[in-house]
Design a protein around this motif. Structure first.
Motif, PDB file in Angstrom:
ATOM      1  N   CYS A 223      -9.476 -25.011  -8.164  1.00 52.19           N
ATOM      2  CA  CYS A 223      -8.437 -26.030  -8.371  1.00 52.19           C
ATOM      3  C   CYS A 223      -8.415 -27.062  -7.248  1.00 52.19           C
ATOM      4  O   CYS A 223      -7.741 -28.094  -7.368  1.00 52.19           O
ATOM      5  CB  CYS A 223      -7.063 -25.367  -8.499  1.00 52.19           C
ATOM      6  SG  CYS A 223      -6.823 -24.468 -10.050  1.00 52.19           S
TER       7      CYS A 223
ATOM      8  N   ASN B 267       1.288 -27.479  -8.179  1.00 51.21           N
ATOM      9  CA  ASN B 267       0.150 -27.996  -8.936  1.00 51.21           C
ATOM     10  C   ASN B 267       0.145 -27.359 -10.330  1.00 51.21           C
ATOM     11  O   ASN B 267      -0.090 -26.159 -10.478  1.00 51.21           O
ATOM     12  CB  ASN B 267      -1.145 -27.674  -8.184  1.00 51.21           C
ATOM     13  CG  ASN B 267      -2.369 -28.273  -8.836  1.00 51.21           C
ATOM     14  OD1 ASN B 267      -2.416 -28.463 -10.046  1.00 51.21           O
ATOM     15  ND2 ASN B 267      -3.378 -28.556  -8.027  1.00 51.21           N
TER      16      ASN B 267
ATOM     17  N   ALA C 279      -1.885 -27.489 -12.690  1.00 52.19           N
ATOM     18  CA  ALA C 279      -3.184 -27.051 -13.220  1.00 52.19           C
ATOM     19  C   ALA C 279      -3.501 -25.606 -12.852  1.00 52.19           C
ATOM     20  O   ALA C 279      -4.384 -24.991 -13.455  1.00 52.19           O
ATOM     21  CB  ALA C 279      -4.287 -27.966 -12.702  1.00 52.19           C
ATOM     22  N   VAL C 280      -2.774 -25.054 -11.877  1.00 55.25           N
ATOM     23  CA  VAL C 280      -3.132 -23.743 -11.332  1.00 55.25           C
ATOM     24  C   VAL C 280      -2.951 -22.620 -12.347  1.00 55.25           C
ATOM     25  O   VAL C 280      -3.883 -21.848 -12.615  1.00 55.25           O
ATOM     26  CB  VAL C 280      -2.326 -23.455 -10.052  1.00 55.25           C
ATOM     27  CG1 VAL C 280      -2.436 -21.978  -9.658  1.00 55.25           C
ATOM     28  CG2 VAL C 280      -2.813 -24.328  -8.910  1.00 55.25           C
TER      29      VAL C 280
ATOM     30  N   ALA D  36      -5.463 -22.511 -15.206  1.00 57.91           N
ATOM     31  CA  ALA D  36      -6.817 -22.192 -14.725  1.00 57.91           C
ATOM     32  C   ALA D  36      -6.953 -20.706 -14.428  1.00 57.91           C
ATOM     33  O   ALA D  36      -7.941 -20.066 -14.811  1.00 57.91           O
ATOM     34  CB  ALA D  36      -7.132 -23.017 -13.478  1.00 57.91           C
TER      35      ALA D  36
END
Length: 244
Positions: free
Chosen positions: A210, A227, A229-230, A233
């Motif tokens: 990431c 974040n 996106a963590v 992912a």
């Protein structure tokens, strides 16, 4: 340790002790990115872990699963090694038998000589500048005792190449929350019935990824807890590992 082990045997859902494995996953992710900066081979590292409780022991295990072999655990009585009798419970006996291949004994200072990485999951103020000077070139220091770390970043900054703590007011906060929401989502999505090392390693690699190549720096080896996106992912990495 005993409660987690018994639950894993008796229930048909995955069991994940966050203080152990959440911490371990985030530590490994941060270390993977720190190694990209110092350009060292993970398999040749010398690592010192202070605090051989739940988080410390799980961190030792995930580091071993990633390929690191030279690890020394240190508690209030000094280095854990084969033959030590003082202050040993069943998990410390396991650590003593499974780590410290060079059989280093004595206090923390002895373990720090030539170490590439220090990982602190213990108590404030036990690490000094003299200890950092004993380390190998470009030392990596993760001082995660909260609220006061094993050494303050202000003291370590001239001597540590990469520094991380458990605190949000310094760069590189190593925080369990980077792991467990995504990890649980991956377990649910894959309908997993257990948790294994492959899932933890996958989570660590997904978390490390990431941080993009252009973002990576000594002060940014692990993404922010904000974040978005963590979690997706980490979830995808865990689910893939579960299916495999």
């Amino acid at each position: 340790f005993e409660v987690e082990d018994r639950l894993r045997k008796e229930v048909e859902i995955p069991v994940f002790h966050d203080d152990q494995h959440g911490t371990a996953v985030v530590v490994l992710a941060a270390l993977l990115n720190a190694l990209r900066i110092v350009r060292k081979d993970l398999r040749r590292l010398r690592v010192v872990v202070t605090g051989v409780g739940a988080a410390g022991t799980a961190t030792i295990k995930i580091l071993q699963a990633s390929g690191i072999r030279d690890i020394i655990g240190v508690d209030e009585h000094g280095c854990l090694h084969r033959g030590r009798s003082e202050g040993m419970d069943f998990m410390k006996r396991w650590v003593a038998s499974a780590t410290n291949p060079r059989r280093v004994s004595g206090p923390l200072a002895a373990a720090m000589r030539g170490a590439d990485v220090f990982i602190g999951l213990s108590v404030p103020g036990i690490l000094g500048v003299k200890d950092l000077k004993r380390m190998a070139r470009d030392p990596i220091v993760f001082a995660m005792a909260n609220p006061e770390p094993e050494i303050r970043p202000e003291e370590a900054e001239r001597h540590a190449r990469v520094m991380a703590t458990g605190r949000s007011d310094y760069p590189n906060q190593i925080n369990n929350v980077l792991c467990f929401p995504g990890f649980f989502r991956g377990l649910l999505d894959s309908r997993a019935r257990t948790v294994n090392d492959e899932m933890k390693l996958a989570a660590a690699h997904a978390l490390a990824a990431c941080v993009g190549r252009s973002e990576l720096s000594e002060e940014y080896i692990i993404p922010s807890v904000f974040n978005k996106a963590v979690a997706p992912a980490v979830s995808a990495g865990v689910a893939r590992a579960a299916y495999e």
